[in-house]
Design a protein around this motif. Structure first.
Motif, PDB file in Angstrom:
ATOM      1  N   UNK A  45      21.627  39.457  64.683  1.00 45.75           N
ATOM      2  CA  UNK A  45      22.833  40.237  64.387  1.00 45.75           C
ATOM      3  C   UNK A  45      23.319  39.944  62.972  1.00 45.75           C
ATOM      4  N   UNK A  46      24.157  40.825  62.458  1.00 42.32           N
ATOM      5  CA  UNK A  46      24.695  40.645  61.106  1.00 42.32           C
ATOM      6  C   UNK A  46      25.590  39.410  60.989  1.00 42.32           C
ATOM      7  N   UNK A  47      26.110  38.944  62.105  1.00 41.51           N
ATOM      8  CA  UNK A  47      26.983  37.775  62.075  1.00 41.51           C
ATOM      9  C   UNK A  47      26.249  36.470  62.390  1.00 41.51           C
ATOM     10  N   UNK A  48      24.959  36.544  62.609  1.00 36.93           N
ATOM     11  CA  UNK A  48      24.175  35.342  62.850  1.00 36.93           C
ATOM     12  C   UNK A  48      24.285  34.428  61.618  1.00 36.93           C
ATOM     13  N   UNK A  56      15.956  41.660  55.257  1.00 36.41           N
ATOM     14  CA  UNK A  56      15.631  42.847  56.046  1.00 36.41           C
ATOM     15  C   UNK A  56      14.806  42.487  57.274  1.00 36.41           C
ATOM     16  N   UNK A  57      13.874  41.590  57.101  1.00 36.44           N
ATOM     17  CA  UNK A  57      13.048  41.150  58.222  1.00 36.44           C
ATOM     18  C   UNK A  57      13.890  40.417  59.263  1.00 36.44           C
ATOM     19  N   UNK A  87      21.617  34.873  58.969  1.00 39.63           N
ATOM     20  CA  UNK A  87      21.738  36.134  58.235  1.00 39.63           C
ATOM     21  C   UNK A  87      22.867  36.027  57.211  1.00 39.63           C
ATOM     22  N   UNK A  88      23.983  35.455  57.613  1.00 39.33           N
ATOM     23  CA  UNK A  88      25.118  35.286  56.703  1.00 39.33           C
ATOM     24  C   UNK A  88      24.725  34.385  55.531  1.00 39.33           C
ATOM     25  N   UNK A  89      24.055  33.279  55.821  1.00 43.96           N
ATOM     26  CA  UNK A  89      23.638  32.346  54.768  1.00 43.96           C
ATOM     27  C   UNK A  89      22.711  33.036  53.770  1.00 43.96           C
TER      28      UNK A  89
END
Length: 63
Positions: free
Chosen positions: A27-30, A20-21, A33-35
């Protein structure tokens, strides 16, 4: 086994907070973030499997 389940629940909550932080400024595709999202998925799957096994063992303990 109950302690293992509790430790995984703590890991899940920590990973959720981190995700969340991270999501506030990426972005959601970073890739990070994906990892982290994939890591959370693995933790949730592990938690569910352990919980199911624990409940099964409790129900069939006396059988």
């Amino acid at each position: 086994m109950a302690r293992k389940i509790a430790r995984i629940r703590i890991s899940i909550e920590e990973t959720r907070r981190e995700l969340l932080s991270l999501g506030k400024y990426k972005t959601l595709t970073d890739p990070e973030v994906v990892r982290l999202s994939q890591h959370l998925d693995r933790l949730l799957n592990k938690y569910e499997a352990l919980r199911r096994d624990y409940i099964y063992r409790l129900q069939h303990k006396g059988a």
